[in-house]
Design a protein around this motif. Sequence first.
Motif, short mmCIF file in Angstrom:
data_model
loop_
_atom_site.label_atom_id
_atom_site.label_comp_id
_atom_site.label_asym_id
_atom_site.label_seq_id
_atom_site.Cartn_x
_atom_site.Cartn_y
_atom_site.Cartn_z
N GLN A 238 25.77 43.21 40.08
CA GLN A 238 26.73 44.71 39.86
C GLN A 238 27.94 44.55 40.47
N ALA A 239 28.21 43.71 41.44
CA ALA A 239 29.47 43.76 42.31
C ALA A 239 30.44 43.15 41.29
N VAL A 240 30.12 41.96 40.72
CA VAL A 240 31.29 41.29 40.07
C VAL A 240 31.85 42.29 38.99
N THR A 241 31.36 43.39 38.40
CA THR A 241 32.18 44.12 37.23
C THR A 241 33.24 44.83 38.05
N PRO A 242 33.07 45.80 38.94
CA PRO A 242 34.39 46.23 39.45
C PRO A 242 35.34 45.46 40.07
N LEU A 243 34.89 44.30 40.63
CA LEU A 243 35.68 43.44 41.35
C LEU A 243 36.77 42.77 40.26
N THR A 244 36.35 42.26 39.05
CA THR A 244 37.01 41.86 38.16
C THR A 244 37.32 42.40 36.86
N SER A 245 36.67 43.72 36.45
CA SER A 245 37.22 44.47 35.34
C SER A 245 38.68 44.66 35.38
N PRO A 246 39.51 44.49 34.26
CA PRO A 246 40.79 44.75 34.49
C PRO A 246 41.20 46.38 34.43
N HIS A 247 40.50 47.30 34.24
CA HIS A 247 40.81 48.65 34.54
C HIS A 247 40.01 48.90 35.74
N GLU A 248 39.48 48.11 36.59
CA GLU A 248 39.06 48.51 37.96
C GLU A 248 39.78 47.90 39.07
N MET A 249 39.19 46.91 39.68
CA MET A 249 40.00 46.09 40.67
C MET A 249 40.78 44.97 39.95
N GLY A 250 40.50 44.62 38.75
CA GLY A 250 41.24 43.66 38.21
C GLY A 250 41.66 42.32 38.45
N GLN A 251 40.60 41.47 39.35
CA GLN A 251 41.29 40.29 39.95
C GLN A 251 40.11 39.34 39.57
N ALA A 252 40.51 38.23 39.41
CA ALA A 252 39.42 36.92 39.28
C ALA A 252 38.86 36.68 40.66
N LEU A 253 37.65 36.35 40.64
CA LEU A 253 36.90 36.25 42.08
C LEU A 253 37.61 34.96 42.59
N THR A 254 37.95 33.91 41.85
CA THR A 254 38.90 32.72 42.30
C THR A 254 40.03 33.14 42.94
N VAL A 255 40.49 34.19 42.65
CA VAL A 255 42.05 34.71 43.18
C VAL A 255 41.50 35.32 44.39
N SER A 256 40.67 36.11 44.31
CA SER A 256 40.51 36.93 45.40
C SER A 256 39.80 35.60 46.68
N ALA A 257 39.20 34.96 46.38
CA ALA A 257 38.91 33.81 47.11
C ALA A 257 40.02 33.17 47.91
N GLN A 258 40.98 32.67 47.07
CA GLN A 258 42.31 32.16 47.33
C GLN A 258 42.86 33.03 48.55
N LYS A 259 43.18 34.37 48.32
CA LYS A 259 43.83 35.45 48.98
C LYS A 259 43.10 35.06 50.39
N LEU A 260 41.83 35.36 50.63
CA LEU A 260 41.27 35.46 51.46
C LEU A 260 41.29 34.11 52.45
N THR A 261 41.27 33.21 51.66
CA THR A 261 41.50 31.77 52.42
C THR A 261 42.87 31.65 53.35
N GLN A 262 43.85 32.40 52.77
CA GLN A 262 45.02 32.52 53.31
C GLN A 262 45.38 33.49 54.60
N ILE B 89 35.57 29.80 51.03
CA ILE B 89 35.39 31.15 50.45
C ILE B 89 35.34 31.01 48.99
N THR B 90 34.23 31.70 48.51
CA THR B 90 34.05 31.58 47.09
C THR B 90 33.67 33.03 46.66
N GLY B 91 33.80 33.18 45.27
CA GLY B 91 33.50 34.35 44.51
C GLY B 91 32.02 34.79 44.84
N ASP B 92 31.09 33.90 44.87
CA ASP B 92 29.84 33.95 45.05
C ASP B 92 29.57 34.70 46.43
#
Length: 379
Positions: free
Chosen positions: A141-165, A182-185
């Motif tokens: 379930q969590a994957v959809t709102p995180l990645t949907s273009p009309h919700e949080m709109g960001q690929a999990l790989t990008v989110s992981a990269q942001k957190l890594t920094q 840090i990974t999307g999973d």
Amino acid sequence: MNQSKHDPLLNRLKKSRVMFLLLIFIIISGWCYIDGGIETGPYNLVYPSNFGNRIQIPADNPTTKQGVYLGRMLFYETRLSANNTISCGSCHQQDKAFTDGRAFSPGVDAVLTPRNSMSLVNLLWARKFFWDGRANGLEEQAVTPLTSPHEMGQALTVSAQKLTQTVNYPALFKLVYGDDQITGDRIVKAISQFERTLISANSRYDQYLRGAYQPTPDELKGIELFNTAPQPEKGIRGANCSHCHGGPKTYMELFHNNGLDSLPKDAGIETLTGLPADRGRFKVPTLRNIALTTPYMHDGRFKTLEEVVDHYSEHLQQSASLSSFLRGESNEAGGKSLKLLSMEKKQLIAFLNMLTDSTFITNPSFSDPHLISTKNKKH
């Protein structure tokens, strides 16, 4: 004469040393905070015995104290959105029992979601998620709102990269997963751990069930109506709610067409199954904290509990896919809808108000930790 004033190279070396020492201090501070401020070990999920033990925890994502802490941080982390302004907590606010008070919620591109944000409560027992049940488990379930273009709109790989920094997240992920990768999973697993702790079990109804609260006469009558199917031929009146909302959790994992439209605009789970009998069928939501989760239904069409009760009492729309639990249920012989009396409606709502759990919506363990951190920095 101070030689350093005339030696630019020496000045640069001193500044570099100061910056290096400052960086080391920040890193060490972060590690000390993690080592000294976060409990580790298995998380003890506490709930009443009458909720049952059919809980849903994947073998590859056990619930730990450190995992729940990280999940809570991520639940409220705006870096997980494309414009760094939206978190899971934007559409699921604690004071509204983890809804947002809107019929539909705006995403990063200001486009509204097609359905109402559901309350996040007692998810530990749920197997299907979203109004159409298309996700099997919280992690999916969590994957959809995180990645949907009309919700949080960001690929999990990008989110992981942001957190890594960031300074703290690599150390937090190491505390939870054994290394600082840090990974999307891992992001969705941590969020799911936190969401499994969102247990509401201390409403006046719960207190009544354990003998710690005496309901008012209206509340008692409301409980009776809620749990009774009408039998007009025997003089038994009821609101017929427990078929779908029965049990102490006021939730059973069912999908029904509840008579909102004769020709539903939203096909519901028919979109997934392709079966005409599924047209307009949606997941039955829990009634926990229902007084706080307005507006109601998958499309947020009703603004008050009075409107909801009126719908079931007088305004059911007949269709081929209408739930069998609602067909022919009436307090009048031969009636096609409940036809509750005005007093009965008030009594039923008195019971629904008993389901508000004030400790759930004020529990500091569920609140935004980033706000607490910001507040502490100011002092």
